[in-house]
Design an enzyme around this catalytic site. Structure first.
Site, PDB file in Angstrom:
ATOM      1  N   HIS A 182       4.583   7.430   2.593  1.00  0.00           N
ATOM      2  CA  HIS A 182       5.370   6.193   2.649  1.00  0.00           C
ATOM      3  C   HIS A 182       4.850   5.176   1.654  1.00  0.00           C
ATOM      4  O   HIS A 182       3.705   5.238   1.198  1.00  0.00           O
ATOM      5  CB  HIS A 182       5.377   5.591   4.049  1.00  0.00           C
ATOM      6  CG  HIS A 182       4.058   5.006   4.489  1.00  0.00           C
ATOM      7  ND1 HIS A 182       3.143   5.704   5.234  1.00  0.00           N
ATOM      8  CD2 HIS A 182       3.507   3.784   4.297  1.00  0.00           C
ATOM      9  CE1 HIS A 182       2.094   4.934   5.482  1.00  0.00           C
ATOM     10  NE2 HIS A 182       2.277   3.756   4.921  1.00  0.00           N
ATOM     11  N   HIS A 191      -6.136  -1.539   3.935  1.00  0.00           N
ATOM     12  CA  HIS A 191      -5.947  -0.430   2.998  1.00  0.00           C
ATOM     13  C   HIS A 191      -5.091  -0.879   1.817  1.00  0.00           C
ATOM     14  O   HIS A 191      -4.125  -1.612   1.963  1.00  0.00           O
ATOM     15  CB  HIS A 191      -5.360   0.822   3.646  1.00  0.00           C
ATOM     16  CG  HIS A 191      -4.046   0.654   4.374  1.00  0.00           C
ATOM     17  ND1 HIS A 191      -3.547  -0.551   4.790  1.00  0.00           N
ATOM     18  CD2 HIS A 191      -3.138   1.581   4.765  1.00  0.00           C
ATOM     19  CE1 HIS A 191      -2.386  -0.363   5.397  1.00  0.00           C
ATOM     20  NE2 HIS A 191      -2.114   0.910   5.392  1.00  0.00           N
ATOM     21  N   GLU A 223       7.514   1.761   4.986  1.00  0.00           N
ATOM     22  CA  GLU A 223       6.919   1.037   6.102  1.00  0.00           C
ATOM     23  C   GLU A 223       7.022  -0.453   5.806  1.00  0.00           C
ATOM     24  O   GLU A 223       6.769  -0.881   4.672  1.00  0.00           O
ATOM     25  CB  GLU A 223       5.438   1.396   6.273  1.00  0.00           C
ATOM     26  CG  GLU A 223       4.769   0.597   7.396  1.00  0.00           C
ATOM     27  CD  GLU A 223       3.265   0.829   7.532  1.00  0.00           C
ATOM     28  OE1 GLU A 223       2.630   1.260   6.543  1.00  0.00           O
ATOM     29  OE2 GLU A 223       2.725   0.560   8.614  1.00  0.00           O
ATOM     30  N   HIS A 236      -0.339  -0.036  14.897  1.00  0.00           N
ATOM     31  CA  HIS A 236      -1.377   0.935  14.572  1.00  0.00           C
ATOM     32  C   HIS A 236      -2.697   0.449  15.173  1.00  0.00           C
ATOM     33  O   HIS A 236      -3.024  -0.738  15.055  1.00  0.00           O
ATOM     34  CB  HIS A 236      -1.609   1.008  13.059  1.00  0.00           C
ATOM     35  CG  HIS A 236      -0.495   1.601  12.283  1.00  0.00           C
ATOM     36  ND1 HIS A 236       0.092   2.797  12.599  1.00  0.00           N
ATOM     37  CD2 HIS A 236       0.121   1.176  11.153  1.00  0.00           C
ATOM     38  CE1 HIS A 236       1.026   3.083  11.699  1.00  0.00           C
ATOM     39  NE2 HIS A 236       1.074   2.102  10.819  1.00  0.00           N
ATOM     40  N   TYR A 277       8.608   2.189  10.671  1.00  0.00           N
ATOM     41  CA  TYR A 277       8.830   3.172   9.592  1.00  0.00           C
ATOM     42  C   TYR A 277      10.281   3.623   9.614  1.00  0.00           C
ATOM     43  O   TYR A 277      10.852   3.860  10.687  1.00  0.00           O
ATOM     44  CB  TYR A 277       7.967   4.420   9.798  1.00  0.00           C
ATOM     45  CG  TYR A 277       6.509   4.226   9.548  1.00  0.00           C
ATOM     46  CD1 TYR A 277       5.947   4.467   8.298  1.00  0.00           C
ATOM     47  CD2 TYR A 277       5.672   3.818  10.571  1.00  0.00           C
ATOM     48  CE1 TYR A 277       4.595   4.305   8.075  1.00  0.00           C
ATOM     49  CE2 TYR A 277       4.310   3.643  10.356  1.00  0.00           C
ATOM     50  CZ  TYR A 277       3.789   3.884   9.105  1.00  0.00           C
ATOM     51  OH  TYR A 277       2.446   3.726   8.900  1.00  0.00           O
ATOM     52  N   HIS A 332       0.850  -1.201   0.000  1.00  0.00           N
ATOM     53  CA  HIS A 332       0.000   0.000   0.000  1.00  0.00           C
ATOM     54  C   HIS A 332       0.877   1.239   0.000  1.00  0.00           C
ATOM     55  O   HIS A 332       2.096   1.143   0.127  1.00  0.00           O
ATOM     56  CB  HIS A 332      -0.916   0.013   1.237  1.00  0.00           C
ATOM     57  CG  HIS A 332      -0.157   0.192   2.525  1.00  0.00           C
ATOM     58  ND1 HIS A 332       0.335  -0.870   3.244  1.00  0.00           N
ATOM     59  CD2 HIS A 332       0.233   1.298   3.201  1.00  0.00           C
ATOM     60  CE1 HIS A 332       0.977  -0.422   4.314  1.00  0.00           C
ATOM     61  NE2 HIS A 332       0.940   0.905   4.316  1.00  0.00           N
TER      62      HIS A 332
END
Lengths: 99, 309
Positions: free
Chosen positions: B216, B201, B267, B248, B257, B155
């Site tokens: 990122h 995502h 990431e 998260h 990260y 992503h």
């Protein structure tokens, strides 16, 4: 034996030492001077931009032209993560780069 | 698994300032395989070991770091034409990129610019890689994964203006849905996480005044142990860590990260919930975003939100 130089900033209020094979940003952070915001350490994000008032430096990696144009570099701006000193240096801030 | 018209983000082209040093990172530290190079030597195509398609990441030597474009694979040539027509109907001008133009193995692509200033592309046809994951009585890999053992390009988080329009575009034209959003106290969208599959995502947006920025590029790892392994590789190689390892609350991903040698933020990520389009949307207030992003400390890291490439 490597040379070490004095880097002065904030109109002489602060200074720190930086070896000839160290980046100015890494030395500044290690000695907790400058309170400069820092990001990628790779010349890409542009956060560590400062004005080189005087002093010679060696550029050890490319700086993103999105943040330092050739004209800006010619007039003395640089990303501190990309440069190592070749003599004592005097730096001054660029607006927006201090916390 | 694609529930909808858009299967996944399948290709990104990233600008790098130092090709040799940055390529070394992507191959030997992140663990991607080099697939091919352009004849001028200025671009290198890479893939993760667990991906089937020809390649997923192209590095381009440039004078600025950042993102050239992202490309999404859609599920058939017919769907590609339908989506192209919908892009035009939405109001974006289409450029046609012929097959094998500058990305070996890729069929026809359509390119356009969305409201946030990012270049998007869509395609349906791409050759399989020479070395794909096994499919007949398959082993888990054919060559031992290297370095951080990235399994796939997963992503990206994009920064730019008018993410409300970008969100509407991804939903209406790409058939995506938003499992999670973050709103300001006055009710405006600050961030949105969008997917066309059941990954939490495929991409995300944060509202930002400057167009076309990338926060990122995310790669998927297998588990929390591999996140720790990635942290070891960051430390041993003196890469600049940004945040983590942490979790998260948004997406529930396990994460770390850092910046690659040209200053693009990377990431590496594992876990995350399974999203479904019928599930109620999770909503975050912007004053809770520190906890949403960095669940263990609960505190925002200013450099994380402010520094983009």
């Amino acid at each position: 034996m490597r040379d070490t130089f004095v880097i002065t900033l904030n109109a002489g209020q602060e200074s720190f030492l930086c070896g000839e094979d160290d980046t100015v940003l890494a030395a500044m952070l290690r000695q907790r001077r400058g309170h400069l915001r820092c990001g990628c350490f790779g010349g890409g994000c542009g956060i560590c931009k400062m004005r080189i008032v005087s002093g010679a430096y060696h550029q050890i990696k490319p700086m993103s032209r999105a943040h330092i144009s050739e004209a800006e570099q010619a007039e003395g701006l640089a990303l501190l993560c990309c440069i190592a000193p070749r003599g004592d240096m005097v730096l001054s801030r660029v607006d927006g780069n201090y916390e | 698994m694609g529930f909808n018209k858009t299967l996944r983000p399948g290709l990104v082209q990233i600008r790098v300032l130092d090709l040799d040093k940055t390529l070394h990172f992507y191959k030997e530290i992140l663990g991607l395989n080099e697939v091919c190079r352009s004849s001028d030597g200025l671009r290198v195509c890479l893939k993760a070991y667990d991906e089937f398609d020809h390649h997923s990441v192209t590095l381009r030597l440039a004078s600025e770091a950042g993102l050239d474009y992202v490309a999404f694979k859609v599920n058939s040539p017919e769907e590609l034409e339908r989506i192209k027509d919908e892009v035009v109907a939405f109001g974006y001008r289409i450029d046609v990129i012929p097959p094998e133009y500058d990305q070996p193995g890729f069929g026809k692509r359509y390119a356009f610019t969305i409201s946030t200033g990012h270049r998007f592309q869509i395609y349906s046809d791409v050759k399989l890689a020479d070395q794909t994951p096994m499919i007949h009585n398959p082993d888990i890999w054919t060559e031992p994964p290297r370095g951080m053992r990235a399994t796939r390009m997963d992503h990206f988080l994009l920064y730019g203006p008018n993410i409300a329009e970008a969100e509407r575009f991804c939903k209406e034209v790409f058939g995506m849905y938003a499992p999670e959003v973050c709103n300001t106290v006055d009710g405006n969208r600050l961030a949105v996480w969008l997917t066309g599959s059941n990954k939490p995502h495929d991409l995300a947006f944060v509202e930002y005044p400057k167009p076309g920025k990338i926060h990122h590029l995310g790669f998927y790892l297998n588990d929390w142990t591999d996140i720790g392994n990635a942290a070891d590789w960051i430390a041993v190689n003196r890469l600049k860590l940004d945040v983590g390892p942490t979790r998260h609350a948004i997406t529930r991903g396990l994460t770390i990260y850092f910046w690659e040698p040209s200053g693009n933020r990377i990431e590496v990520y594992a876990g995350g919930y399974s999203a479904y389009p019928d599930h109620p949307q999770r909503v975050w207030d912007s004053d809770q975003l520190g906890r949403g992003l960095f669940y263990y400390s609960g505190e925002m890291v200013p450099s994380f939100l402010e520094i983009v490439t």
